[in-house]
Design a protein around this motif. Structure first.
Motif, mmCIF file in Angstrom:
data_model
loop_
_atom_site.group_PDB
_atom_site.id
_atom_site.type_symbol
_atom_site.label_atom_id
_atom_site.label_comp_id
_atom_site.label_asym_id
_atom_site.label_seq_id
_atom_site.Cartn_x
_atom_site.Cartn_y
_atom_site.Cartn_z
ATOM 1 N N PRO A 32 0.761 -0.737 -0.300
ATOM 2 C CA PRO A 32 0.360 -0.313 0.225
ATOM 3 C C PRO A 32 0.134 1.573 -0.498
ATOM 4 C CG PRO A 32 0.348 -1.254 2.231
ATOM 5 C CD PRO A 32 0.780 -2.107 1.237
ATOM 6 N N ARG A 33 2.233 1.586 0.874
ATOM 7 C CA ARG A 33 2.358 2.605 0.821
ATOM 8 C C ARG A 33 3.472 3.066 -0.519
ATOM 9 N NH1 ARG A 33 6.628 4.288 6.316
ATOM 10 N NH2 ARG A 33 7.042 6.682 5.241
ATOM 11 N N LEU A 34 4.206 1.678 -0.886
ATOM 12 C CA LEU A 34 4.296 1.926 -2.097
ATOM 13 C C LEU A 34 4.011 2.236 -3.423
ATOM 14 C CD1 LEU A 34 7.808 2.324 -3.526
ATOM 15 C CD2 LEU A 34 7.754 -0.131 -3.672
ATOM 16 N N GLY A 35 2.919 1.050 -3.332
ATOM 17 C CA GLY A 35 1.809 1.068 -4.386
ATOM 18 C C GLY A 35 1.924 2.534 -4.813
ATOM 19 N N GLU A 36 1.088 3.478 -3.360
ATOM 20 C CA GLU A 36 0.702 4.333 -3.130
ATOM 21 C C GLU A 36 1.179 5.437 -4.260
ATOM 22 O OE1 GLU A 36 -2.447 5.991 -3.877
ATOM 23 O OE2 GLU A 36 -3.384 4.377 -2.827
ATOM 24 N N ALA A 37 2.974 5.366 -3.809
ATOM 25 C CA ALA A 37 3.581 6.381 -4.701
ATOM 26 C C ALA A 37 4.300 5.880 -5.850
ATOM 27 C CB ALA A 37 5.231 5.729 -3.411
ATOM 28 N N PHE A 38 3.490 4.798 -5.819
ATOM 29 C CA PHE A 38 4.389 4.449 -7.580
ATOM 30 C C PHE A 38 3.465 5.288 -8.265
ATOM 31 C CE2 PHE A 38 3.078 1.272 -11.253
ATOM 32 C CZ PHE A 38 4.596 1.278 -11.973
ATOM 33 N N LEU A 39 2.108 5.000 -7.891
ATOM 34 C CA LEU A 39 0.926 4.928 -8.906
ATOM 35 C C LEU A 39 0.879 6.745 -8.839
ATOM 36 C CD1 LEU A 39 -2.499 3.210 -7.656
ATOM 37 C CD2 LEU A 39 -1.129 3.086 -9.951
ATOM 38 N N ARG A 40 1.106 7.532 -7.758
ATOM 39 C CA ARG A 40 1.490 9.323 -7.672
ATOM 40 C C ARG A 40 2.350 9.101 -8.205
ATOM 41 N NH1 ARG A 40 0.873 8.386 -2.282
ATOM 42 N NH2 ARG A 40 3.230 9.228 -2.020
#
Length: 429
Positions: free
Chosen positions: A165-173
């Motif tokens: 969830p943390r790195l995934g959201e950073a990736f999408l942003r």
């Protein structure tokens, strides 16, 4: 590395193989398909928020390219990454000859999969029965996920959920801002089309076989007419699986902190083609073989290595900036509910997708020659290890000989036998 140190590194795996329950690495004790069902229907708030962001991002990207007119198969399949997602200008300016690399990879891929033509009727029948069983038993949530995977083929949104969830959201942003544009462009350009192989083998899709039990999935999300999702052209090998696994493996090479989870997500992307009833297990296995062989050539090419390093460095810098902490911290697993692709159940699922339970054609203990060419695929995990040591780890964690498509050796390596997820787990635990 000395032989003694390598033996110590391999010792946990050797002990595991000696245990009765692990004697056959293709017969997992747990139900592997349950992982896909549970993950697709997850209600964990962090995981659902990440997946909702993936889906919203994909729909927005498709709409930006397709426009406000009706969504059709033709228009959706033609929708490529646009600005700001991918930096196509940078990639074009590098002058890298993807055309020559593509021609070589496609010709080699057809030769690599030649054993398909000699498979016995029993294997081909089992191939059909396996996709029928998965397709018929698929839950509504699995079918919905499979449709998102199908139409997300030309974008990288689906990879975010393998990052936690943390790195995934950073990736999408970062992806949506254009902060990882070089990586996005390079990753998609490296997925070689399976069109020539499909034409060469000219094998009918499961739903085209007389008397099949396939239940095609109505599309009420993208085309939104409720018409069943179909796919055209030959079935073997799978083009979607080829793209999904290629994307996942290249991102794993750039983000080794999430290597195993990304490898598992690539397998899950292929599995979605069975859920839709448009491919057989052997189509997915053949695609994986082509991807591993193709990317091993790319990653060993000095000219490609320059592009890869530039794209990787931009990606890692952008993600660290979005995270606000070191990548190693941002990438830490968040637990099996919020971060299922990094959980033990994902390993069981991945092991199943290597063979889909199809029987071996021969019972033999024929050893796998040291897969030196494939060692480059593991190198991002342990760049300090010599190629020979990485190859030995791949050899030691590989499937037994004799499975369909892996019965014959090609270039000294039976690519069907490689288990990158198992090898990665050995290197990182």
């Amino acid at each position: 590395m000395t032989p003694v140190r390598l033996t110590l590194l391999l010792l946990p795996f050797l002990l595991l193989r000696a245990a009765p329950l692990a004697a056959d690495p293709v017969r997992p004790a747990a139900d592997p398909v349950a992982f896909a069902r549970v993950t697709a229907a997850s209600t964990d708030p962090a995981f659902r928020a990440l997946r909702d962001h993936e889906r919203a991002g994909l729909m927005a990207a498709l709409r930006r390219v397709v426009g406000e007119g009706p969504l059709t198969d033709e228009r959706l399949n033609a929708a490529r990454q646009d600005a700001p997602l991918a930096d196509q200008a940078w990639l074009a300016a590098t002058g890298y000859d993807f055309k020559a690399a593509t021609a070589e990879a496609q010709e080699a891929g057809i030769a690599l999969l030649a054993p398909f033509r000699a498979l016995p009727r029993e294997t081909l029948d089992a191939n059909l029965h396996r996709v029928e069983a998965i397709n018929v038993a698929a839950s509504p949530a699995e079918r919905e996920q499979a449709l998102y995977d199908a139409y997300g083929i030309n974008h990288l949104f689906f990879l975010a959920e393998a990052l936690g969830p943390r790195l995934g959201e950073a990736f999408l942003r970062a992806y949506e801002k254009g902060g990882i544009g070089k990586a996005a462009a390079l990753i998609k350009a490296s997925a070689i089309s399976t069109g020539p192989a499909k034409r060469a083998f000219d094998y009918r899709r499961p739903f085209e076989v007389a008397g099949n039990r396939i239940q095609l999935v109505p599309d009420s999300i993208f085309v939104a007419t409720g018409a069943p999702y179909k796919a055209a052209g030959g079935s073997f090998p799978s083009g979607h699986t080829n793209a999904g696994i290629s994307d996942a493996l290249l991102l794993a090479a750039m983000l080794p902190e999430r290597y195993a989870a990304l490898v598992a997500r690539g397998a899950g992307y292929g599995y979605s083609r069975l859920v839709l009833g448009v491919h057989y297990p052997l189509d997915l296995i053949g695609a994986r073989m082509i991807v591993e062989r193709t990317l091993s050539r790319f990653l060993a090419d000095p000219a490609y290595q320059v592009l890869f390093a530039t794209a990787r460095d931009q990606l890692r810098a952008a993600l660290e900036q979005e995270c606000g902490v070191a990548l190693v911290v941002c990438a830490r697993p968040a637990g099996p509910q919020s971060d299922p692709w990094a959980a033990p159940a994902a390993a069981t699922f991945h092991a199943y997708t290597l063979t889909y339970g199809l029987a071996r054609l021969e019972s033999t203990d024929r050893p796998l020659p040291a897969p030196l060419a494939a060692a480059v695929l593991l190198a991002p995990l342990r760049p300090d290890l010599p190629v020979a040591d990485l190859a030995e780890i791949l050899r030691s964690t590989a499937l037994p000989a004799g499975f369909p498509l892996g019965a014959a050796e090609a270039e000294g390596v039976a690519w069907q036998r490689l288990d990158l997820h198992r090898a990665a787990a050995l290197l990182t635990h």
